[in-house]
Design an enzyme around this catalytic site. Structure first.
Site, short mmCIF file in Angstrom:
data_model
loop_
_atom_site.label_atom_id
_atom_site.label_comp_id
_atom_site.label_asym_id
_atom_site.label_seq_id
_atom_site.Cartn_x
_atom_site.Cartn_y
_atom_site.Cartn_z
N GLU A 1 1.06 -0.92 -0.06
CA GLU A 1 -0.06 0.05 0.00
C GLU A 1 0.63 1.24 0.32
O GLU A 1 1.77 1.35 0.36
CB GLU A 1 -0.80 -0.21 0.99
CG GLU A 1 -2.02 -0.84 1.41
CD GLU A 1 -2.88 -1.26 2.42
OE1 GLU A 1 -2.97 -0.03 3.65
OE2 GLU A 1 -3.82 -2.14 2.51
N HIS B 1 -7.81 1.22 1.62
CA HIS B 1 -8.06 0.91 3.24
C HIS B 1 -9.01 2.23 3.94
O HIS B 1 -8.38 2.92 4.85
CB HIS B 1 -6.45 1.40 3.79
CG HIS B 1 -6.07 0.48 5.56
ND1 HIS B 1 -4.88 0.17 5.38
CD2 HIS B 1 -6.59 0.48 6.32
CE1 HIS B 1 -4.88 -0.50 6.24
NE2 HIS B 1 -6.35 0.26 6.74
P1 NAD Z 1 -8.44 -8.55 17.35
O1 NAD Z 1 -7.19 -8.90 18.17
O2 NAD Z 1 -9.80 -8.63 18.28
O3 NAD Z 1 -9.30 -10.29 16.98
C1 NAD Z 1 -7.99 -10.90 15.59
C2 NAD Z 1 -9.05 -12.37 15.64
O4 NAD Z 1 -8.20 -13.36 14.90
C3 NAD Z 1 -8.30 -12.76 16.96
O5 NAD Z 1 -9.59 -13.17 17.53
C4 NAD Z 1 -7.33 -14.39 16.61
O6 NAD Z 1 -7.86 -14.97 17.85
C5 NAD Z 1 -7.86 -14.30 15.89
N1 NAD Z 1 -6.59 -14.94 15.51
C6 NAD Z 1 -5.25 -15.06 15.53
N2 NAD Z 1 -4.74 -15.69 14.16
C7 NAD Z 1 -5.57 -16.51 13.54
C8 NAD Z 1 -5.45 -17.75 12.48
N3 NAD Z 1 -4.01 -18.25 12.09
N4 NAD Z 1 -5.98 -17.67 12.02
C9 NAD Z 1 -7.82 -17.16 12.64
N5 NAD Z 1 -7.80 -16.56 13.28
C10 NAD Z 1 -6.93 -15.43 14.36
O7 NAD Z 1 -8.05 -7.62 16.04
P2 NAD Z 1 -9.18 -6.25 15.50
O8 NAD Z 1 -9.74 -5.23 16.18
O9 NAD Z 1 -10.75 -7.64 15.05
O10 NAD Z 1 -9.24 -6.78 14.24
C11 NAD Z 1 -8.83 -7.50 12.99
C12 NAD Z 1 -8.12 -7.36 12.57
O11 NAD Z 1 -8.78 -5.63 11.43
C13 NAD Z 1 -6.91 -6.65 12.57
O12 NAD Z 1 -5.32 -7.37 11.21
C14 NAD Z 1 -6.84 -5.56 12.35
O13 NAD Z 1 -5.28 -4.52 12.08
C15 NAD Z 1 -7.18 -5.13 11.30
N6 NAD Z 1 -8.27 -3.48 10.98
C16 NAD Z 1 -8.16 -3.63 9.96
C17 NAD Z 1 -8.72 -1.90 9.87
C18 NAD Z 1 -9.00 -0.84 8.74
O14 NAD Z 1 -9.14 0.16 8.29
N7 NAD Z 1 -9.25 -2.15 7.11
C19 NAD Z 1 -9.48 -1.24 10.55
C20 NAD Z 1 -9.79 -1.72 12.25
C21 NAD Z 1 -8.84 -3.08 12.06
C1 MLT Z 2 -5.87 0.28 11.75
O1 MLT Z 2 -4.65 0.02 12.06
O2 MLT Z 2 -6.50 1.17 12.80
C2 MLT Z 2 -6.56 0.14 10.50
O3 MLT Z 2 -6.06 -0.15 10.11
C3 MLT Z 2 -6.88 2.01 9.75
C4 MLT Z 2 -5.89 2.67 10.04
O4 MLT Z 2 -4.79 2.37 9.67
O5 MLT Z 2 -6.07 3.91 10.17
#
Ligand code: NAD
Ligand code: MLT
Length: 526
Positions: free
Chosen positions: A260, A278
């Protein structure tokens, strides 16, 4: 005190900082490394989103910096190791954007099901085409969630309102927790085979990188639709392209990419592919939430209070921190080492402290150990303060005991982890007060420095074993830097720990596992 706020962090959210008398807040846009180096020396605290990189070089010039705040979850733009070495606390805001990311996932799912982006594009070309955009309904479809943490659970709740049947794969949460959400916990293959829609919500780790690759995509139901609003790299984009082109996958929606920013992916040529740059956390509400959360943390810290979301250092008094710091480092390494040896879902963790270490308060050390164990699974969302709560919420029982007297060592930390597939015990000590060593693995005495890449190989104690394993590594051009062997009795079971200069690939590990007399092989990278 001066706080530098960059990257367009929402100013309205900075109120907690403005409320502290004597704090000066400077707001600027994204800074390059060179620009930041010139100004960072003036500041006590800095807040960034993901655009500005807080590199090791920047931190060399950060003479007064005490705390770095990330308005969001991922701290990949901050050099954590360099910050930790300088005693600078890094805090993030892991909760504020959960709903935004869950809602974005639902938007992607509906947009895919009803082909909304393509239909919009056609209309804007002046074409009123009803036939080309026949969609599907979500009702009664199977949704497979991979990663049932905060965002995965929020998606499950929303998908239930759409009358979907929900199954999930997450090897680290209990079936009971999933059942409470109304979700059936199943194996990964079952999600792949059964789901009409698959959505990914786990961190990018060594284990999850390219988890959705060509092999996985062969197993999916014909016509599945796939959404990734978690992290790029979990889906192999080349394999996804092939599956979309062949029609095996009917549609895919990505908010995140392996590289990215990404503006020229071959995926963009495909009609059945939709994407956003994103934007998962990009809502007014989420950006305000994360700004408030991080500003509160910084305000608290600058006023001498505890912070809740420190990702690198416990918030102890500097005097106590100096005393327990080497034990904290050892505990984190032991936890990380254990996490990479384990198979199965963790039920219980027993930590025993022996020797001089028990003169200190050991609870923070246990917390650091839990963080070490949970970090490879949860990445940025587990921190020094929430680790015990995260463990409890996942049904992991943690027991802590202390013994004044121990044999052979001045101090020792022993960690036994019991999973649904067995147990592993690891002991570590500090030589000369600050030189960490692993001294026991499952009852086998060794003396290994916990650093770099290591292979842990339980095997039958018989002639030629070390040579055979060495030959496999040599054939793959992997250099062995050090070796330790522990055994209880001649001709019984033994364990070898090899320090290697580069990480091994799965094929090499398989070849070692196939050596006659090798009982298991695990790569541990610290
Ligand atoms: P979280 O830590 O609450 O949940 C992650 C889950 O993944 C956990 O329950 C964990 O047990 C599970 N996990 C870990 N390894 C695994 C595997 N090998 N197989 C299956 N499950 C597995 O995190 P969250 O707050 O729910 O965030 C989830 C994802 O979303 C993260 O990668 C975070 O960075 C991403 N995120 C993206 C954005 C965006 O802007 N697109 C925003 C926020 C978070
Ligand atoms: C995060 O890590 O909080 C999300 O991917 C969104 C962002 O990068 O701001």
């Amino acid at each position: 005190m001066k706080v530098l706020v960059l990257d367009g962090v929402q100013e309205k959210g900075l109120k907690p900082l403005y409320e502290i008398p004597g704090i000066k807040v400077d707001i600027q846009g994204k800074q390059s490394e060179e620009e930041l180096i010139k100004i960072i020396g003036d500041y006590d605290a800095i807040i960034v989103r993901s655009a500005t990189k807080v590199t090791a070089k920047v931190l060399e010039y950060a003479a007064k910096l005490k705390i770095i705040g990330r308005a969001g979850v991922g701290v990949d733009n901050i050099d954590l190791k360099a910050a930790t070495n300088k005693g600078i606390i890094v805090v993030n805001a892991p909760d504020g954007n959960t709903i935004a990311a869950a809602e974005h996932t639902m938007a992607m799912m509906l947009a895919l099901a009803r082909k909304i982006p393509a239909a919009t594009a056609k209309l804007k070309e002046g074409i009123w085409d009803k036939k080309a955009f026949l969609g599907v309904e979500l009702r009664n479809k199977v949704l497979g969630i991979i990663g049932l943490g905060r965002i995965g659970s929020a998606v499950a709740k929303r998908a239930m309102a759409m009358e979907m049947k929900i199954i999930a794969y997450d090897p680290y949460i209990s079936a009971e927790n999933a059942a409470n959400l109304g979700v059936e916990l199943v194996k990964l293959d079952e999600v792949l085979k059964e789901a009409d829609f698959i959505t990914i919500h786990m961190p990018l780790t060594k284990e999850t990188w390219h988890m959705i690759n060509a092999e996985a995509l062969e197993k999916v139901k014909d016509g599945v639709r796939i959404i990734n609003c978690a992290r790029g790299g979990i889906i192999d984009e080349e394999a996804l392209y092939q599956a979309l082109e062949s029609g095996k996958v009917a549609g895919a929606a990505l908010d995140v990419f392996e590289k990215e920013p990404n503006t020229d992916s071959p995926l963009y040529q495909l009609d059945n592919f939709i994407a956003t740059p994103h934007l998962g956390a990009s809502t007014v509400e989420a950006q305000l939430n994360v700004a408030v959360d991080v500003a509160k943390e910084i305000a608290d810290y600058l006023q001498g209070n505890m912070v809740k979301n420190a990702v690198n250092i416990p918030s102890l008094s500097p005097k106590l921190l100096a005393k327990v710091r080497p034990f904290l480092d050892l505990a984190e390494k032991l936890g990380n080492f254990q996490a990479q040896l384990l198979d199965g879902r963790i039920n219980r963790i027993d930590v025993t402290y022996g020797g001089e270490i028990v003169k200190h308060e050991v609870a923070p050390i246990t917390t650091m150990l839990l963080k070490g164990i949970l970090d490879p699974i949860l990445q940025e969302t587990v921190n020094f303060v929430n680790a015990p709560v995260v463990a409890r919420n996942r049904g992991i029982e943690v027991r802590q005991t202390t013994q004044d007297k121990v044999q052979d060592y001045n101090n020792i930390i022993t960690v036994k982890v019991i999973t649904d597939r067995g147990e592993r015990t690891l002991s570590g000590t500090l030589f000369m007060g600050n030189d960490p060593r692993i001294v026991n693995i499952d009852g086998f005495r060794i003396d290994a420095k916990p650093e770099g890449h290591m292979l842990v190989i339980p095997h039958n104690d018989k002639p030629g074993m070390i040579g055979k394993v060495g030959t496999v590594l040599g054939n793959h051009k992997i250099n062995i830097g050090g070796m330790q062997v522990g055994r209880q009795k001649q001709g019984g079971e033994a364990v070898m720990v090899l320090s290697i200069d580069t990480a091994t690939c799965d094929d090499t590990l398989k070849e070692i596992a196939d050596v006659d007399g090798v009982l298991d092989v695990k790569l541990v990278s610290l």
